[in-house]
Scaffold this motif. Sequence first.
Motif, PDB file in Angstrom:
ATOM      1  N   LYS A 168      30.043  77.778  46.108  1.00  0.00           N
ATOM      2  CA  LYS A 168      30.280  77.440  47.253  1.00  0.00           C
ATOM      3  C   LYS A 168      31.028  78.995  47.703  1.00  0.00           C
ATOM      4  CE  LYS A 168      34.328  74.535  48.438  1.00  0.00           C
ATOM      5  NZ  LYS A 168      35.432  74.335  47.769  1.00  0.00           N
ATOM      6  N   VAL A 198      19.273  83.896  57.457  1.00  0.00           N
ATOM      7  CA  VAL A 198      20.436  84.430  57.815  1.00  0.00           C
ATOM      8  C   VAL A 198      21.001  85.372  56.662  1.00  0.00           C
ATOM      9  CG1 VAL A 198      21.045  81.851  58.354  1.00  0.00           C
ATOM     10  CG2 VAL A 198      20.713  81.979  56.153  1.00  0.00           C
ATOM     11  N   GLU A 201      27.501  84.442  65.816  1.00  0.00           N
ATOM     12  CA  GLU A 201      27.929  83.974  67.048  1.00  0.00           C
ATOM     13  C   GLU A 201      29.023  84.443  68.381  1.00  0.00           C
ATOM     14  OE1 GLU A 201      26.596  79.758  65.384  1.00  0.00           O
ATOM     15  OE2 GLU A 201      28.426  80.008  65.050  1.00  0.00           O
ATOM     16  N   LYS A 233      28.617  83.175  53.873  1.00  0.00           N
ATOM     17  CA  LYS A 233      27.626  83.772  54.851  1.00  0.00           C
ATOM     18  C   LYS A 233      27.641  82.618  56.389  1.00  0.00           C
ATOM     19  CE  LYS A 233      25.599  85.483  52.195  1.00  0.00           C
ATOM     20  NZ  LYS A 233      24.463  87.076  52.275  1.00  0.00           N
ATOM     21  N   ILE A 234      28.264  81.349  56.295  1.00  0.00           N
ATOM     22  CA  ILE A 234      28.602  80.477  57.050  1.00  0.00           C
ATOM     23  C   ILE A 234      30.160  81.433  57.782  1.00  0.00           C
ATOM     24  CG2 ILE A 234      30.214  78.454  58.050  1.00  0.00           C
ATOM     25  CD1 ILE A 234      28.883  77.238  55.823  1.00  0.00           C
ATOM     26  N   GLN A 235      30.990  82.336  57.576  1.00  0.00           N
ATOM     27  CA  GLN A 235      31.708  83.039  58.354  1.00  0.00           C
ATOM     28  C   GLN A 235      31.360  84.333  59.083  1.00  0.00           C
ATOM     29  OE1 GLN A 235      35.116  82.645  58.780  1.00  0.00           O
ATOM     30  NE2 GLN A 235      34.756  84.532  59.851  1.00  0.00           N
ATOM     31  N   ILE A 276      27.823  84.075  60.151  1.00  0.00           N
ATOM     32  CA  ILE A 276      27.003  83.304  61.168  1.00  0.00           C
ATOM     33  C   ILE A 276      28.188  83.373  62.555  1.00  0.00           C
ATOM     34  CG2 ILE A 276      25.658  81.863  62.096  1.00  0.00           C
ATOM     35  CD1 ILE A 276      24.707  81.106  59.062  1.00  0.00           C
ATOM     36  N   GLN A 277      28.865  82.630  62.347  1.00  0.00           N
ATOM     37  CA  GLN A 277      30.284  82.000  62.919  1.00  0.00           C
ATOM     38  C   GLN A 277      30.859  83.689  63.893  1.00  0.00           C
ATOM     39  OE1 GLN A 277      32.934  80.405  60.691  1.00  0.00           O
ATOM     40  NE2 GLN A 277      32.442  78.452  61.251  1.00  0.00           N
ATOM     41  N   VAL A 331      27.467  80.655  49.520  1.00  0.00           N
ATOM     42  CA  VAL A 331      27.847  79.926  51.377  1.00  0.00           C
ATOM     43  C   VAL A 331      28.847  80.095  52.116  1.00  0.00           C
ATOM     44  CG1 VAL A 331      27.487  77.667  52.158  1.00  0.00           C
ATOM     45  CG2 VAL A 331      25.674  78.173  49.724  1.00  0.00           C
ATOM     46  N   MET A 332      29.902  79.808  51.928  1.00  0.00           N
ATOM     47  CA  MET A 332      31.335  79.595  52.690  1.00  0.00           C
ATOM     48  C   MET A 332      30.786  81.219  53.480  1.00  0.00           C
ATOM     49  SD  MET A 332      34.371  77.784  50.882  1.00  0.00           S
ATOM     50  CE  MET A 332      35.708  78.346  51.510  1.00  0.00           C
TER      51      MET A 332
END
Length: 125
Positions: free
Chosen positions: A80, A58, A94, A86-88, A90-91, A83-84
């Motif tokens: 933090k 990722v 997606e 990377k989550i963004q 990934i979203q 990680v936030m």
Amino acid sequence: MKASEVSKLTGLPVSTLRFYERKQLIPEQFISRDENNYRVYHEGVIGFLEDVKTLLTVSFTIQEIILLINENENFYIEKKALVMEKIQQIQELEAKLQTSKTFLADVLEGKANFQTPCRSMDTTV
């Protein structure tokens, strides 16, 4: 367990394990030395390396992973935020993948504007 066993269980080449060690990516708690000074990996290293492989897929860099495993609490805010972020990412990926999936379904149904249908055309009416 020896490096060859870890390699077999994780799918990572021994050279990658050595690279991770040089970069201090594998915490010392997972590696010790035997009486002949050979590396001995502890069982927990398998799960740890699987997590590393996931982070790499990722788009975490080695330096970012090192930051994540650093136990210094002073880096909590940076961890933090990383990680936030990377989550963004990934979203966003997606959403792009869902758009591509919908488009390809349209291609199969002959609804795409750029091409002829992928389904067979019934010529008997």
